[in-house]
Motif scaffolding. Structure first.
Motif, PDB file in Angstrom:
ATOM      1  N   LEU A   1      68.486  39.353  67.598  1.00  0.00           N
ATOM      2  CA  LEU A   1      67.488  38.281  67.491  1.00  0.00           C
ATOM      3  C   LEU A   1      66.075  38.855  67.450  1.00  0.00           C
ATOM      4  N   GLU A   2      65.846  39.885  68.253  1.00  0.00           N
ATOM      5  CA  GLU A   2      64.531  40.542  68.237  1.00  0.00           C
ATOM      6  C   GLU A   2      64.298  41.256  66.906  1.00  0.00           C
ATOM      7  N   GLU A   3      65.320  41.923  66.399  1.00  0.00           N
ATOM      8  CA  GLU A   3      65.210  42.655  65.134  1.00  0.00           C
ATOM      9  C   GLU A   3      64.827  41.731  63.973  1.00  0.00           C
ATOM     10  N   ILE A   4      65.387  40.531  63.954  1.00  0.00           N
ATOM     11  CA  ILE A   4      65.066  39.605  62.866  1.00  0.00           C
ATOM     12  C   ILE A   4      63.906  38.677  63.246  1.00  0.00           C
ATOM     13  N   GLN A   5      63.273  38.995  64.352  1.00  0.00           N
ATOM     14  CA  GLN A   5      62.032  38.354  64.799  1.00  0.00           C
ATOM     15  C   GLN A   5      62.176  36.858  65.069  1.00  0.00           C
ATOM     16  N   LEU A   6      63.260  36.495  65.747  1.00  0.00           N
ATOM     17  CA  LEU A   6      63.417  35.115  66.195  1.00  0.00           C
ATOM     18  C   LEU A   6      62.932  35.000  67.634  1.00  0.00           C
ATOM     19  N   PRO A   7      62.339  33.878  67.997  1.00  0.00           N
ATOM     20  CA  PRO A   7      61.738  33.754  69.326  1.00  0.00           C
ATOM     21  C   PRO A   7      62.715  33.397  70.444  1.00  0.00           C
ATOM     22  N   TRP A   8      63.946  33.056  70.132  1.00  0.00           N
ATOM     23  CA  TRP A   8      64.863  32.639  71.182  1.00  0.00           C
ATOM     24  C   TRP A   8      65.832  33.752  71.564  1.00  0.00           C
ATOM     25  N   ARG A   9      66.371  33.651  72.772  1.00  0.00           N
ATOM     26  CA  ARG A   9      67.299  34.646  73.295  1.00  0.00           C
ATOM     27  C   ARG A   9      68.467  33.944  73.968  1.00  0.00           C
ATOM     28  N   VAL A  10      69.513  34.712  74.249  1.00  0.00           N
ATOM     29  CA  VAL A  10      70.671  34.182  74.966  1.00  0.00           C
ATOM     30  C   VAL A  10      70.745  34.833  76.343  1.00  0.00           C
ATOM     31  N   SER A  11      71.323  34.101  77.281  1.00  0.00           N
ATOM     32  CA  SER A  11      71.452  34.626  78.643  1.00  0.00           C
ATOM     33  C   SER A  11      72.877  35.011  78.982  1.00  0.00           C
ATOM     34  N   THR A  12      73.840  34.403  78.305  1.00  0.00           N
ATOM     35  CA  THR A  12      75.245  34.760  78.523  1.00  0.00           C
ATOM     36  C   THR A  12      76.011  34.662  77.213  1.00  0.00           C
ATOM     37  N   LEU A  13      77.086  35.408  77.157  1.00  0.00           N
ATOM     38  CA  LEU A  13      78.033  35.331  76.047  1.00  0.00           C
ATOM     39  C   LEU A  13      79.410  35.278  76.685  1.00  0.00           C
ATOM     40  N   ASN A  14      80.095  34.180  76.484  1.00  0.00           N
ATOM     41  CA  ASN A  14      81.435  34.004  77.039  1.00  0.00           C
ATOM     42  C   ASN A  14      82.430  33.785  75.913  1.00  0.00           C
ATOM     43  N   ILE A  15      83.681  34.066  76.213  1.00  0.00           N
ATOM     44  CA  ILE A  15      84.767  33.741  75.286  1.00  0.00           C
ATOM     45  C   ILE A  15      85.672  32.759  76.006  1.00  0.00           C
ATOM     46  N   VAL A  16      85.753  31.550  75.436  1.00  0.00           N
ATOM     47  CA  VAL A  16      86.546  30.482  76.031  1.00  0.00           C
ATOM     48  C   VAL A  16      87.623  30.086  75.020  1.00  0.00           C
ATOM     49  N   ASP A  17      88.853  30.211  75.428  1.00  0.00           N
ATOM     50  CA  ASP A  17      89.989  29.914  74.535  1.00  0.00           C
ATOM     51  C   ASP A  17      89.862  30.663  73.213  1.00  0.00           C
ATOM     52  N   GLY A  18      89.401  31.910  73.285  1.00  0.00           N
ATOM     53  CA  GLY A  18      89.283  32.763  72.106  1.00  0.00           C
ATOM     54  C   GLY A  18      88.067  32.508  71.251  1.00  0.00           C
ATOM     55  N   ILE A  19      87.157  31.627  71.686  1.00  0.00           N
ATOM     56  CA  ILE A  19      85.962  31.281  70.909  1.00  0.00           C
ATOM     57  C   ILE A  19      84.719  31.746  71.654  1.00  0.00           C
ATOM     58  N   LYS A  20      83.861  32.505  70.949  1.00  0.00           N
ATOM     59  CA  LYS A  20      82.613  32.963  71.551  1.00  0.00           C
ATOM     60  C   LYS A  20      81.687  31.783  71.797  1.00  0.00           C
ATOM     61  N   GLN A  21      80.964  31.860  72.913  1.00  0.00           N
ATOM     62  CA  GLN A  21      79.947  30.874  73.244  1.00  0.00           C
ATOM     63  C   GLN A  21      78.727  31.601  73.783  1.00  0.00           C
ATOM     64  N   TRP A  22      77.571  31.333  73.192  1.00  0.00           N
ATOM     65  CA  TRP A  22      76.323  31.909  73.652  1.00  0.00           C
ATOM     66  C   TRP A  22      75.540  30.822  74.378  1.00  0.00           C
ATOM     67  N   THR A  23      74.910  31.172  75.479  1.00  0.00           N
ATOM     68  CA  THR A  23      74.067  30.236  76.212  1.00  0.00           C
ATOM     69  C   THR A  23      72.612  30.603  75.948  1.00  0.00           C
ATOM     70  N   ILE A  24      71.823  29.616  75.531  1.00  0.00           N
ATOM     71  CA  ILE A  24      70.404  29.831  75.266  1.00  0.00           C
ATOM     72  C   ILE A  24      69.691  30.129  76.567  1.00  0.00           C
ATOM     73  N   ALA A  25      68.890  31.192  76.564  1.00  0.00           N
ATOM     74  CA  ALA A  25      68.152  31.593  77.781  1.00  0.00           C
ATOM     75  C   ALA A  25      67.052  30.595  78.092  1.00  0.00           C
TER      76      ALA A  25
END
Length: 78
Positions: free
Chosen positions: A54-78
């Motif tokens: 996200l920093e490399e492509i210069q986006l202002p938002w970040r994630v605080s967690t990355l979980n895998i639930v039932d085989g599906i990735k989920q990112w939580t917005i920081a």
């Protein structure tokens, strides 16, 4: 807490969970163009990798967690 904005200045809510399906539906709002810009993000496996991209492509938002639930990735917005 500060507001978190996407590439198209859509407001994210801190704590909001996003999934690959949502990312593919909203890539233009959340990441900008071209649509393939989301592919490297979808392939990240850690919070650090995700935020570095996200920093490399210069986006202002970040994630605080990355979980895998039932085989599906989920990112939580920081």
């Amino acid at each position: 807490m500060a507001d978190v904005w996407s590439a198209n200045y859509s407001l994210f809510t801190s704590g909001q969970i996003i999934t690959p399906v949502q990312i593919q539906e909203h890539w233009d709002l959340w990441f900008g163009h071209p649509s393939t810009i989301v592919d490297p993000f979808l392939n990240t496996n850690t919070v650090e990798e995700s935020n570095n991209y996200l920093e490399e492509i210069q986006l202002p938002w970040r994630v605080s967690t990355l979980n895998i639930v039932d085989g599906i990735k989920q990112w939580t917005i920081a």
